[in-house]
Every structure is written in structure tokens, then in C-alpha cells.
Design an enzyme around this catalytic site. Structure first.
Site, PDB file in Angstrom:
ATOM      1  N   TYR A  28       0.817  -1.216   0.000  1.00 57.05           N
ATOM      2  CA  TYR A  28       0.000   0.000   0.000  1.00 57.05           C
ATOM      3  C   TYR A  28       0.844   1.257   0.000  1.00 57.05           C
ATOM      4  O   TYR A  28       0.314   2.343   0.156  1.00 57.05           O
ATOM      5  CB  TYR A  28      -0.906   0.016   1.235  1.00 57.05           C
ATOM      6  N   HIS A  33      -4.514   6.557   0.491  1.00 53.52           N
ATOM      7  CA  HIS A  33      -4.929   6.286   1.858  1.00 53.52           C
ATOM      8  C   HIS A  33      -3.740   6.302   2.810  1.00 53.52           C
ATOM      9  O   HIS A  33      -3.921   6.404   4.010  1.00 53.52           O
ATOM     10  CB  HIS A  33      -5.613   4.924   1.909  1.00 53.52           C
ATOM     11  N   TYR A  78      -4.282  -2.709  10.346  1.00 51.01           N
ATOM     12  CA  TYR A  78      -4.790  -2.077   9.131  1.00 51.01           C
ATOM     13  C   TYR A  78      -5.553  -0.812   9.500  1.00 51.01           C
ATOM     14  O   TYR A  78      -5.992  -0.647  10.631  1.00 51.01           O
ATOM     15  CB  TYR A  78      -5.650  -3.063   8.340  1.00 51.01           C
ATOM     16  N   ASN A  80      -8.328   0.521   9.226  1.00 55.04           N
ATOM     17  CA  ASN A  80      -9.642   0.587   9.855  1.00 55.04           C
ATOM     18  C   ASN A  80      -9.612   0.154  11.318  1.00 55.04           C
ATOM     19  O   ASN A  80     -10.621   0.229  11.998  1.00 55.04           O
ATOM     20  CB  ASN A  80     -10.642  -0.286   9.093  1.00 55.04           C
ATOM     21  N   ASN A 126     -12.826   5.757   7.917  1.00 54.69           N
ATOM     22  CA  ASN A 126     -12.980   4.636   8.832  1.00 54.69           C
ATOM     23  C   ASN A 126     -11.854   4.563   9.853  1.00 54.69           C
ATOM     24  O   ASN A 126     -12.077   4.186  10.994  1.00 54.69           O
ATOM     25  CB  ASN A 126     -13.041   3.325   8.050  1.00 54.69           C
TER      26      ASN A 126
END
Lengths: 210, 624
Positions: A28, A33, A78, A80, A126
Site C-alpha cells: 500500500y 490512503h 490495518y 480501519n 474509517n
């Protein structure tokens, strides 16, 4: 249990916990994000803080900006579930709520626009939502929102968030991160003041002058 | 008949009549489009009637609404009429009120306002104000609303919402009544406590709409203070400029002026998107912005308003001060010192009182001694606090203050009074001996001490605790050294001396590593994101969830020998450090199980259960 006394605690021991939100792993890396991670990296580089410790599901670096102790945190749970990493850390290092700075990507701001706020909602992010849940569901979290723009057309939001920046956007983000480091420095040293409001104003109308 | 705009001055009228009271431009008209006439009907003006014929009169016998005689009950077609305004207790209604103040009566209370607004909030009977603003004929309309209702709901949309203050002011001035609430574009206009429809001022209606006169151009080709080239350049730049906002079709533009002003703080040219709006609306909004912001209009190209802030623009934000901030913080510190000095004495008194209450088993003489002792201690510590500032810096002062607070708080809870003087005396000696950096350490020990003294009511235990605490002092010093070592090796801080502000956090950090909650990676490891993730996942599975132990006396007894060796090892090899961590974790687990089994041990340990085990919400509440 012995309840720690706020009066017995030394007054100067109020570290700042600076947490950037993002997803772990190189998969990622560089996505929209993960802009919070990039911000943390930038701060760590500029302040000469090594992030070399793992504690409570996060990568941690301890250092100082000026005379203020600072904890740089990259949650490795992660995004969230970032709260699971930040909550125990804040409790362990006894960081008051007003000194937890959360840096995250904000879709309602145009790309490369920063905003520092004393408090606010989660704005359907989130990660921030989870952080707020884990910190007594309080809105009084200082946050640095980094604008990433909104998805073009009918593009799926999730796909947009996990996409990498285009080359133009990357330039904008890089300059924004530079400015963000300065802003965080002034925030940590002086708290929320007129200069932070000025910073927000300049950022808001950044692209409105030719 | 022309003055500012078109105004009609009639004999006996309280003010000059205008077609629109809010939307008339401020500028003086240049020319008229037609010969001036009075628009109040054919009998006033010799002008052929071009309007529609009035409808034939209804043959039905209309009921008399205005009579104060109540209609017989059960009569059909009777519309409800609200009686004149809410009256305060003891006041009589005045039907012949003339002036506005008399009609309004006493100002409404908050409850009355709430009630009136609540009753009108959902009503559908409303007066709409559009792009013409408050026109002359609306004055009569409002009165006909007021005939039946105490509050008239007025909804503004479009151009007039840019300047709502003006609308409210004109309403109160021209119609009378009082604006009791306004939100968005909706205004609630109260008619007054003593309002009487019959005694309302009656104005002639305007039967023709007078043609608007010719006004000077809004946008000059070359605005004042600009050369033609500059103006051209600005317009060219303006074409690429992104607009700061788009005017929506909902017709509520309350914040527009504020937004434009704010944008002028940051940039000199501002563009507003008016696409989808009526063309003349766009011009009218531009004209209003020109007056209200104020600014210079440059163009209305592409349905956008382009504005320039002008040469004589001044920032409304205060200039940033750098030096004043420091001065202010110093002042705050000073005041804090003074405040704590004065605040300590009442606390002292309270503490003495509580201690007196608590130990009612002990004789009165002892009580007196106790109180004397505690006050004496407090005095001593205060003295130390007062004496230190000369030596220490501001942080040091803060530290000593909090240390002065700490003993005061544990003195009432402590029944073993032998402990206090000895502790404090030793502390006092140390504080006088040690420098400010070690003062910081002492402060950290206070909470622990508090815990000790709270948990141990028995004198022998307290004595052991005292022993333990003296051990702790040694331990803390070794810890501090370790911290220094750690710093040096990690390169976190290149200085060999740990600054006082970092000590607390590094201590916690060190404890985390020692107790196996944290894991230090070497250079190759933390650069790789994937590896970091894997490591953290693996580590969270093994690491203890809570901080179980923190330099307890027992630990110092049990693992005294292994610990220094381990610390040395940490500095030498990270791999070995991990292994030792695992070993230690086992120890901790063992300790935990033992703790559960052994009541005595638990009691012994519970006093040193660290602050880290606090739940976050509790912590947040404490620290908020």
C-alpha cells in the site's frame, strides 16, 4: 488500583503523540490512503527521529521537536483498526487527548490542501472513526487532514483511495507535506494559535491565486 | 421626484416611497428611461390605465372579520384570529397605540419568543421576498398577515439574502414590528404586543411598476488605480482562476460576503461561479459585493464574477507576534507560581481536617502533634519550593511545585505517621543535594510513594516500603543511566546528557522494552515495510497485553542479579536482548499467576500497579 494524580504528574511531561494513518506493508506504499504514513516519514526525516520500535501494533519513534517530547506512530494494524494501536499507546505514555495529533487523508479537501483542526468529526474516514471510538469516542482530537481530492466521475471510492497519486498530484502532495512539517512543528511548540489559523487560511486558498 | 434611485415624496407620508426598499442600488442614476410619474393609480397620475380591470365584486355577503364582536358559535367560514400580543401579567392591552414603541410594548422574554417562533416555524403562510427585495406593496401584505397572526414568516431567496442585515433593518423601519428570529433566509417578524390592524398606517399601493432608471456602469473598462495593461492582465489571469465557490440554486447566499472577505486575505483576485443563475441576478450580486466587501469588479465573463481587492486593501487579521508569545507564557508561569503558593494553604487546612476525622481512635494530643507535623512538613516543602527557583529553570520550578502537592495528598490517607517525616526529610536532603535533573526523578517517585503509603497501613510494612523506596531510588538512578546509554547507542539524542523534558518519556520507553511490550528493530529491519508488518503481527501475539510489572521491590530482590547483566546485553546484542525479553516475559507470566494465587503477594504488588493499566477513557477523563 492506584489512580495517577494529575497534580502529582510533572507539568512538563506532556508529550505529543503524532500518528499517521495508513495501511501496513509495501503493497500500500504511496497510495492515497497512506498519505498519513508519508507525513510521519517526512517529520521523522526532518527531525532526525528514528522509528525503530514496535509497541502495541505500531511502529514507534521517540524524539523531540524543540523541547517537546514527541512520539511518532505508524499503526501497523490495518487502517480501519488504527485505534487499537493508538489507544493503548496513548494510555501507556500518558498522552492527554489534546496532544494526540492524527494525520489522515481527507476526501472533502482538494488535492494537496492541508487543514489543522482542534477537533471535529470523522468525516466517514474509517480509520479516524476507529481511533475516535478507541479514545472514548471523543471529538476533541487534534487532526491534520491532508486533502486528496474526490474520486473522478463515478469511480469507486475504495478504488480511488487505494490508487497511487498521479504525477501532478504527487508534486502537489510533496509540497504540501513540506508545509505540513512546518505546521506540525509550530503546532507542537506553540499549540493552536493565530499562526495555525493563518496556515489553514493560506492552505485553503492555495490554488486560488495565479 | 428622483433622489437616490427613484423615490416618491408624498405629503403626510412618514418616509419616501420607493418601488423596492432593499434592492435599490446605492449609486445615483444617470438617466431615466421614461418620464417620471406617480405609480399610485390613475386618480393620482394623469396616465392611461394599462392594468387589468378589477374583478367584479362578489355577490356573496362576506363576513365582517374586523369586528371585535365575536361571531356566534358554530358559524361557518370563520377564520381564526389571534388576539393582540402576549401580554405580561398585570398590563392592559392598548388598542390605540400609535408609535412603533407603543405598539411593540415591553420587549419579549425568551420563553415568549421561543413559543412564537415554534408556533410559526412550520406554517405555510409566508411572505416571499425575491429579487426585487422588499417592495412597497409588501408593506400592506405584511399588515394583512398580521391581521390574523402575531408573527409573520418572511422567506427571502436569491439576491436579497446576500445582505440580510439590510433586509431586517428595512423591515423594522418601514413596517414596524420586531424581528424575533432569523435563520438562513427566513425571518420571523413579530407585530408587537399592542398591534391593532385598524390603526395601522395606510399607504397607497403602487399600481404600476416604475421602469428602473439608468445607472452608471458596474464594471469599468479600466478600474480606478489600474493601468489598462494591468487590468487586461488581471482579467487574463482571472480566466484561469478556479472559483472559490459556486452559488447554488437554493438561493441562500448568506455567507458569500464573509467567504469573499476571507479569500481576499489569501489572494488578490477572487472569482465566484454564478452559472445557472439569472443574468441580472449575477449583476446584482456583483453590485452588492462591491459595496459590502468592498472590492473592485473586473468582469462578469463566463457567468463568473471576478473581483479584485483593490490597492487600498488592508488585512483584517492581526499580525503574527513571535515575541509576545514567550512573554505571555512567562507571565502564565509566574501567575501559576503565585497561585499555587496561595492555594496550598487552604489545601493544607482541609487535609488537616480530614486527617483529624480519620484517626479518631488516636488521642487528641497525638492529633495535635499530627496536624503540627503535617503543617510543618508542608511548610518545609514549600520552603524548598520557594528556595529552589533561583537555582532551577522554569521546568524545575514546576517540578518542585508538583512535588509539593504530592505529599500533601498522601498525608491524610496515611495513618502511619512515622513514615512522613522520615521520608520527607530524606527527600528534602536529597533535593537540596541533587541538581535539577535529579529533581525530575524524585518527582516521578512520588506517585509510587503515594501508592506505597496508601496500601500499607501497618507500620512494619511501611518500613519495608521505605526500604523498598530507597531501593527504588538506586534503581531509578541506574535506570537513568541506562536511558542515557540507550540514547547514546540509538542516536536519538546525540547529547550525552538527557534533557529533563525527555526523561519521563524515555523512562516509560525503557520500561516498555524491559517488560517486553516493545521491540527495538535494527537498521535493516525498520526500513522494510513488509518486514515491519510481519514483525509487529508476530510480536503482538507474544507481547503481554498490559504492562504487568514495573520496577517492583520484589523484582529488584528477585532479579537484581540478572538485570544489570541483561542491560549490558541489550547494549551489546539485539538478538540476545530478544531472547532475554522472552525469558523475562515468562517471569512476568509466572509473577502474574503467583499474584493471583498469593493474596499477600498481590497486596504487596497492587501498590505498584503502574499507570499504564488505566483504561483509555479513564485516562482521557483525567487528563481532559
Amino acid at each position: 488500583a492506584s489512580v495517577p494524580d494529575p497534580a502529582a504528574r510533572p507539568a512538563e511531561y506532556t508529550p505529543w503523540l503524532i500518528a499517521g494513518l495508513g495501511n501496513p506493508g509495501s503493497k500500500y506504499h504511496g497510495t492515497r490512503h497512506n498519505v498519513g504514513f508519508e507525513m510521519v516519514d517526512r517529520i521523522a526525516r526532518d527531525e532526525g527521529i528514528t522509528m525503530n520500535t514496535i509497541q502495541s501494533k505500531s511502529l514507534l519513534g521517540i524524539g523531540s521537536i524543540g523541547e517537546v517530547p514527541v512520539l511518532l506512530v505508524k499503526p501497523q494494524s490495518y487502517i480501519n483498526y488504527s485505534g487499537e494501536a493508538i489507544g493503548p499507546l496513548a494510555a501507556y505514555y500518558q498522552v492527554p487527548l489534546r496532544h494526540i495529533l492524527v494525520m489522515y487523508d481527507e476526501m472533502s479537501l482538494p488535492n494537496g490542501v492541508l487543514r489543522l483542526q482542534r477537533k471535529g468529526g470523522h468525516g466517514r474516514h474509517n480509520g479516524l472513526q476507529n481511533v475516535m471510538e478507541c479514545l472514548d469516542s471523543s471529538r476533541e482530537l487534534p487532526r491534520l487532514s491532508i486533502g486528496i481530492g474526490s474520486p473522478p466521475g463515478k469511480m469507486d471510492t475504495r478504488a480511488f483511495l487505494l490508487q497511487k497519486f498521479s504525477s501532478e498530484e504527487r508534486l502537489q502532495i510533496d509540497t504540501a507535506l513540506e508545509q505540513g512539517v512546518d505546521a506540525v512543528r509550530t503546532l507542537v511548540l506553540k499549540g493552536f494559535s493565530g499562526s495555525i489559523e493563518r496556515f489553514n487560511l493560506v492552505q485553503k486558498y492555495k490554488f486560488h491565486s495565479v | 421626484v428622483t433622489e437616490r434611485g427613484l423615490a416618491y415624496h408624498l405629503d403626510g407620508a412618514p418616509f419616501e416611497f420607493q418601488y423596492s426598499y432593499t434592492e435599490t442600488p446605492r449609486a445615483r442614476p444617470v438617466a431615466l428611461r421614461e418620464a417620471p410619474f406617480l405609480p399610485f393609480g390613475p386618480e393620482v397620475t394623469p396616465r392611461p390605465w394599462t392594468g387589468r380591470k378589477p374583478l367584479p365584486k362578489s355577490r356573496k355577503e362576506l363576513p365582517e372579520f374586523d369586528s371585535f364582536m365575536l361571531p356566534p358559535p358554530g358559524k361557518k367560514g370563520v377564520k381564526p384570529v389571534q388576539s393582540p400580543g402576549p401580554f405580561l401579567a398585570g398590563t392592559e392591552p392598548r388598542y390605540q397605540a400609535a408609535s412603533r414603541e407603543e405598539v411593540l410594548g415591553e420587549p419579549l422574554t425568551k420563553e415568549e419568543v421561543d413559543e412564537l417562533v415554534k408556533a410559526t416555524l412550520k406554517t405555510k403562510r409566508q411572505l416571499n421576498i425575491g429579487r426585487d427585495g422588499l417592495t412597497h406593496n409588501m408593506l400592506e401584505n405584511i399588515h394583512s398577515h398580521w391581521k390574523r397572526k402575531r408573527v409573520c414568516k418572511i422567506k427571502c431567496k436569491g439576491v436579497c439574502t446576500v445582505d440580510m442585515d439590510n433586509v431586517c433593518q428595512q423591515l423594522e423601519e418601514k413596517v414596524g414590528g420586531k424581528v424575533i428570529h432569523h435563520q438562513g433566509g427566513v425571518i420571523f417578524l413579530f407585530r408587537g404586543r399592542n398591534y391593532n390592524y385598524r390603526t395601522r398606517p395606510i399607504y397607497p399601493l403602487m399600481l404600476w411598476k416604475p421602469a428602473a432608471p439608468v445607472y452608471p456602469r458596474l464594471v469599468k473598462k479600466i478600474p480606478d488605480g489600474l493601468t489598462p495593461d494591468e487590468a487586461e492582465d488581471m482579467r487574463k489571469r482571472g480566466r484561469q482562476l478556479p472559483p472559490i465557490c459556486k452559488l447554488g440554486k437554493n438561493g441562500v447566499y448568506l455567507n458569500l460576503v464573509k467567504q469573499v472577505r476571507e479569500a481576499f486575505e489569501a489572494c488578490d483576485l477572487v472569482r465566484v461561479d454564478c452559472s445557472g443563475l439569472n443574468k441580472s441576478d449575477c449583476r446584482k450580486i456583483g453590485a452588492k459585493l462591491k459595496d459590502l466587501v468592498p472590492c473592485t469588479l473586473l468582469s462578469f465573463e463566463f457567468e463568473h464574477i471576478l473581483m479584485w481587492r483593490g490597492n487600498d486593501w488592508k488585512s483584517s487579521l492581526p499580525p503574527l507576534e513571535e515575541n509576545d508569545f514567550k512573554v505571555a507564557s512567562d507571565q502564565i508561569l509566574n501567575s501559576k507560581e503565585a497561585g499555587s503558593g496561595s492555594a496550598l494553604t487552604p489545601i493544607e487546612l482541609v487535609n488537616n481536617a480530614t486527617s483529624l476525622k480519620k484517626c479518631n481512635l488516636i488521642e487528641g494530643a497525638e492529633k495535635l502533634e499530627d496536624s503540627m507535623k503535617s503543617s510543618f512538613e508542608n511548610g518545609m516543602i514549600l520552603g524548598s519550593a520557594c528556595g529552589n527557583p533561583g537555582v532551577c529553570n522554569s521546568e524545575g520550578i514546576d517540578g518542585t511545585e508538583s512535588s509539593a502537592d504530592a505529599p500533601i495528598e498522601f498525608s491524610p490517607s496515611n495513618s502511619a505517621r512515622d513514615l512522613d517525616p522520615s521520608q520527607t526529610s530524606t527527600l528534602y536532603c536529597q533535593s537540596s543535594l541533587l541538581d535539577k535533573s535529579e529533581n525530575g526523578e524524585l518527582i516521578e517517585m512520588y506517585p509510587d510513594r503515594c501508592g506505597n503509603s496508601e496500601q500499607s497501613p501497618d507500620v512494619p510494612e511501611a518500613l519495608t516500603c521505605l526500604m523498598g523506596s530507597s531501593d527504588e531510588i538506586h534503581e531509578l538512578e541506574t535506570m537513568r543511566r541506562n536511558c542515557k546509554h540507550l540514547n547514546g547507542s540509538d542516536g536519538v539524542n546525540s547529547d550525552s546528557i538527557v534533557p529533563s523534558y525527555m526523561e519521563g518519556i524515555l523512562l516509560l520507553f525503557k520500561q516498555a522494552i524491559d517488560s517486553g511490550m516493545a521491540l527495538v528493530l535494527n537498521e535493516n529491519e525498520f526500513a522494510d515495510a513488509n518486514y515491519v508488518y510481519q514483525k509487529s503481527v508476530a510480536f503482538t501475539k507474544t507481547a503481554p497485553r498490559y504492562l504487568v510489572l514495573r520496577h517492583t521491590p520484589r523484582k529488584s530482590h528477585g532479579t537484581q542479579k540478572t538485570e544489570p547483566a541483561k542491560n549490558v546485553r541489550i547494549n551489546k546484542h539485539l538478538e540476545e536482548h530478544k531472547v532475554s525479553d522472552h525469558v523475562k516475559k515468562k517471569e512476568i507470566v509466572m509473577g502474574g499467576s503467583r499474584m493471583q494465587r498469593n493474596d499477600h503477594a498481590r497486596e504487596f504488588l497492587s501498590d505498584v500497579v503502574p499507570q499504564g493499566t488505566l483504561r483509555v477513557d479513564e485516562l482521557a477523563k483525567l487528563l481532559a
